[in-house]
Design a protein around this motif. Structure first.
Motif, PDB file in Angstrom:
ATOM      1  N   ILE A   1       0.827  -1.211   0.000  1.00  0.00           N
ATOM      2  CA  ILE A   1       0.000   0.000   0.000  1.00  0.00           C
ATOM      3  C   ILE A   1       0.864   1.265   0.000  1.00  0.00           C
ATOM      4  CG2 ILE A   1      -1.937  -1.166   1.126  1.00  0.00           C
ATOM      5  CD1 ILE A   1      -1.143   0.335   3.721  1.00  0.00           C
ATOM      6  N   SER A   2       2.145   1.091  -0.307  1.00  0.00           N
ATOM      7  CA  SER A   2       3.080   2.223  -0.406  1.00  0.00           C
ATOM      8  C   SER A   2       3.176   3.021   0.889  1.00  0.00           C
ATOM      9  CB  SER A   2       2.674   3.142  -1.570  1.00  0.00           C
ATOM     10  OG  SER A   2       2.731   2.455  -2.796  1.00  0.00           O
ATOM     11  N   MET A   3       3.179   2.296   2.019  1.00  0.00           N
ATOM     12  CA  MET A   3       3.387   2.933   3.309  1.00  0.00           C
ATOM     13  C   MET A   3       4.807   2.613   3.771  1.00  0.00           C
ATOM     14  SD  MET A   3       2.529   4.689   5.938  1.00  0.00           S
ATOM     15  CE  MET A   3       0.766   4.892   5.702  1.00  0.00           C
ATOM     16  N   PRO A   4       5.737   3.561   3.680  1.00  0.00           N
ATOM     17  CA  PRO A   4       7.117   3.284   4.099  1.00  0.00           C
ATOM     18  C   PRO A   4       7.196   2.848   5.558  1.00  0.00           C
ATOM     19  CG  PRO A   4       6.990   5.331   2.847  1.00  0.00           C
ATOM     20  CD  PRO A   4       5.580   4.922   3.145  1.00  0.00           C
ATOM     21  N   LEU A   5       7.992   1.846   5.822  1.00  0.00           N
ATOM     22  CA  LEU A   5       8.142   1.357   7.183  1.00  0.00           C
ATOM     23  C   LEU A   5       8.668   2.445   8.111  1.00  0.00           C
ATOM     24  CD1 LEU A   5       9.783  -2.131   6.465  1.00  0.00           C
ATOM     25  CD2 LEU A   5       7.362  -1.587   6.707  1.00  0.00           C
ATOM     26  N   ARG A   6       9.480   3.337   7.579  1.00  0.00           N
ATOM     27  CA  ARG A   6      10.066   4.396   8.405  1.00  0.00           C
ATOM     28  C   ARG A   6       9.008   5.342   8.965  1.00  0.00           C
ATOM     29  NH1 ARG A   6      11.271   5.797   3.112  1.00  0.00           N
ATOM     30  NH2 ARG A   6      10.067   7.593   2.362  1.00  0.00           N
ATOM     31  N   ASP A   7       7.827   5.385   8.334  1.00  0.00           N
ATOM     32  CA  ASP A   7       6.806   6.351   8.724  1.00  0.00           C
ATOM     33  C   ASP A   7       5.932   5.886   9.882  1.00  0.00           C
ATOM     34  OD1 ASP A   7       7.726   8.036   6.794  1.00  0.00           O
ATOM     35  OD2 ASP A   7       6.105   7.665   5.360  1.00  0.00           O
ATOM     36  N   LEU A   8       6.091   4.649  10.321  1.00  0.00           N
ATOM     37  CA  LEU A   8       5.290   4.176  11.446  1.00  0.00           C
ATOM     38  C   LEU A   8       5.679   4.935  12.713  1.00  0.00           C
ATOM     39  CD1 LEU A   8       5.340   0.305  10.893  1.00  0.00           C
ATOM     40  CD2 LEU A   8       3.432   1.873  10.471  1.00  0.00           C
ATOM     41  N   ASP A   9       4.683   5.516  13.365  1.00  0.00           N
ATOM     42  CA  ASP A   9       4.953   6.273  14.587  1.00  0.00           C
ATOM     43  C   ASP A   9       5.018   5.373  15.812  1.00  0.00           C
ATOM     44  OD1 ASP A   9       4.877   9.267  13.855  1.00  0.00           O
ATOM     45  OD2 ASP A   9       3.138   8.454  12.805  1.00  0.00           O
ATOM     46  N   ALA A  10       4.250   4.293  15.803  1.00  0.00           N
ATOM     47  CA  ALA A  10       4.261   3.382  16.951  1.00  0.00           C
ATOM     48  C   ALA A  10       3.600   2.066  16.555  1.00  0.00           C
ATOM     49  CB  ALA A  10       3.525   3.997  18.145  1.00  0.00           C
ATOM     50  N   VAL A  11       3.962   1.011  17.298  1.00  0.00           N
ATOM     51  CA  VAL A  11       3.370  -0.311  17.110  1.00  0.00           C
ATOM     52  C   VAL A  11       2.745  -0.733  18.440  1.00  0.00           C
ATOM     53  CG1 VAL A  11       3.774  -2.727  16.507  1.00  0.00           C
ATOM     54  CG2 VAL A  11       5.087  -0.920  15.362  1.00  0.00           C
ATOM     55  N   PHE A  12       1.507  -1.230  18.365  1.00  0.00           N
ATOM     56  CA  PHE A  12       0.773  -1.649  19.552  1.00  0.00           C
ATOM     57  C   PHE A  12       0.429  -3.135  19.421  1.00  0.00           C
ATOM     58  CE2 PHE A  12       0.073   2.774  18.729  1.00  0.00           C
ATOM     59  CZ  PHE A  12       0.124   3.400  19.961  1.00  0.00           C
ATOM     60  N   ILE A  13       0.727  -3.906  20.454  1.00  0.00           N
ATOM     61  CA  ILE A  13       0.480  -5.346  20.441  1.00  0.00           C
ATOM     62  C   ILE A  13      -0.670  -5.654  21.400  1.00  0.00           C
ATOM     63  CG2 ILE A  13       1.470  -7.620  20.845  1.00  0.00           C
ATOM     64  CD1 ILE A  13       2.716  -6.083  18.471  1.00  0.00           C
ATOM     65  N   THR A  14      -1.643  -6.453  20.934  1.00  0.00           N
ATOM     66  CA  THR A  14      -2.795  -6.771  21.774  1.00  0.00           C
ATOM     67  C   THR A  14      -2.455  -7.809  22.840  1.00  0.00           C
ATOM     68  OG1 THR A  14      -3.535  -8.422  20.150  1.00  0.00           O
ATOM     69  CG2 THR A  14      -4.478  -6.206  19.987  1.00  0.00           C
ATOM     70  N   HIS A  15      -1.677  -8.821  22.463  1.00  0.00           N
ATOM     71  CA  HIS A  15      -1.251  -9.857  23.405  1.00  0.00           C
ATOM     72  C   HIS A  15      -0.075 -10.588  22.771  1.00  0.00           C
ATOM     73  CE1 HIS A  15      -3.960 -11.968  20.687  1.00  0.00           C
ATOM     74  NE2 HIS A  15      -3.444 -13.122  21.091  1.00  0.00           N
ATOM     75  N   LEU A  16       0.550 -11.465  23.524  1.00  0.00           N
ATOM     76  CA  LEU A  16       1.847 -11.984  23.107  1.00  0.00           C
ATOM     77  C   LEU A  16       1.797 -13.350  22.431  1.00  0.00           C
ATOM     78  CD1 LEU A  16       4.059 -10.715  26.061  1.00  0.00           C
ATOM     79  CD2 LEU A  16       3.457  -9.590  23.903  1.00  0.00           C
ATOM     80  N   HIS A  17       0.714 -13.663  21.761  1.00  0.00           N
ATOM     81  CA  HIS A  17       0.676 -14.850  20.906  1.00  0.00           C
ATOM     82  C   HIS A  17       1.520 -14.608  19.651  1.00  0.00           C
ATOM     83  CE1 HIS A  17      -3.128 -17.233  22.318  1.00  0.00           C
ATOM     84  NE2 HIS A  17      -2.006 -17.785  22.752  1.00  0.00           N
ATOM     85  N   SER A  18       2.120 -15.687  19.152  1.00  0.00           N
ATOM     86  CA  SER A  18       3.071 -15.554  18.043  1.00  0.00           C
ATOM     87  C   SER A  18       2.474 -14.915  16.799  1.00  0.00           C
ATOM     88  CB  SER A  18       3.629 -16.941  17.675  1.00  0.00           C
ATOM     89  OG  SER A  18       2.579 -17.808  17.241  1.00  0.00           O
ATOM     90  N   ASP A  19       1.199 -15.202  16.497  1.00  0.00           N
ATOM     91  CA  ASP A  19       0.635 -14.688  15.242  1.00  0.00           C
ATOM     92  C   ASP A  19       0.413 -13.187  15.265  1.00  0.00           C
ATOM     93  OD1 ASP A  19      -1.335 -15.657  17.151  1.00  0.00           O
ATOM     94  OD2 ASP A  19      -2.886 -15.139  15.703  1.00  0.00           O
TER      95      ASP A  19
END
Length: 327
Positions: A69-87
């Motif tokens: 979708i042409s979203m550069p990885l560098r532009d991510l401001d933050a990543v949020f994880i719901t829980h710690l399952h591998s998927d």
């Protein structure tokens, strides 16, 4: 045939429009589960709110879908994880290692901001340890910036609450019920008087219903064995329904929350022996039996824009998942 190919190429040549001021855009990057599926990548959802670009979960293939979708990885401001399952995590090392590279998607120059349940610091530490030698080599070759090899891990308070606030965007975490998995969170994103709620992996949870009441868009998980499978192997199916909402439970949740629109993601389909998996049609019919509002079965790269015009859906194009994007 040539005209069809030209149409596919034109769809890929132009990147998707990103969120405008006062809008929230939601793109389903991955709607799958731990089960390998080329059409449904691991669980991951991109939320763009004004200038903020926030990634929720980073399952298998998240970096590839962002590239598509042409979203550069560098532009991510933050990543949020719901829980710690591998998927919900397996795509995170790829994002971490690829974002600093001197590529069109990369050149990140600052640490990755990572939010998640207690234990998220171990995830961050493990990823950084995994790439120690990679980072040493690439820094020595002046390919990456040292700052970009760090992860700032932020553990969410036990009961959730506001975890991120910037440029008018507020992200709240709230506890959900993922059976034996503790803690597991859903997230609510508020911006410019509009809201989006991500259920995470859950069955019925009062916190989810209260946070999702009247929201513009609810992204909700679903777990389903066909009626035939439920009749033949009730104990087998019940095991999954104890920690992931089945269609009837989704119907109840949607009926109580009444979002303006809803989309199903993290679509868990079960089979056994010669009994086939449930179809999308069965999922829709079972939810619609007791729910008369809007919802749709999600597909990777499906997009939703929440604005003053309501919620506008953009269906995915199969060509997006089959051809190499043109930059």
């Amino acid at each position: 045939m040539a005209a069809s190919l030209a149409t596919c190429l034109s769809l890929l040549a132009a990147p998707l429009a990103h969120a405008a001021e006062g809008e929230i855009a939601v793109t389903l990057l991955g709607t799958g589960t731990p089960i390998l599926n080329v059409n449904r990548f691991g669980m991951s959802t991109l939320v763009e709110a004004g200038k903020q670009k926030l990634l929720f979960d980073a399952g298998r293939g998240a970096a590839i879908r962002l590239h598509q979708i042409s979203m550069p990885l560098r532009d991510l401001d933050a990543v949020f994880i719901t829980h710690l399952h591998s998927d919900h995590l397996t795509g995170l090392p790829d994002i971490y290692a690829s974002a600093p590279l001197p590529t069109d998607d990369g050149r990140r120059t600052k640490p990755l901001e990572l939010y998640g349940p207690e234990g998220i610091d171990s995830v961050a530490s493990g990823i950084q340890t995994m790439f120690v030698e990679n980072n040493r080599i690439r820094e020595g070759g002046k390919e990456v910036d040292h700052e970009a090899t760090s992860i700032n891990a932020h553990a969410i308070a036990a009961n959730g609450g506001v975890v991120y606030e910037k440029d008018g965007v507020v992200v709240r975490a709230f506890l959900v019920d993922h059976g034996h998995v503790h803690p597991a969170y859903g997230y609510r994103i508020d911006y410019a008087g509009r809201s989006v709620v991500l259920s995470g992996d859950t069955t019925y949870a009062p916190n989810l219903v209260s946070n999702a009441k009247g929201t513009d868009l609810l992204v909700h998980c679903v777990s389903v064995g066909s009626r035939e499978l439920e009749a033949a192997y009730p104990a087998y199916v019940k095991h999954f329904y104890d920690y992931l909402a089945n269609p009837e439970m989704v119907s109840r949740i949607l009926g109580e929350a009444r979002p303006r629109d809803a989309v199903l993601s993290h679509i868990s389909l079960y089979s056994r022996g010669n009994i086939a998996r449930a179809t999308d049609q069965e999922i829709v019919e079972r939810i619609s039996k007791n729910y008369d509002g809007k919802f749709v079965v999600g597909q990777d790269l499906m997009r939703f824009v929440v604005s003053s015009n309501g919620v506008v859906r953009t269906p995915y194009q199969p060509a997006q998942r089959q051809l190499e994007p043109i930059n």
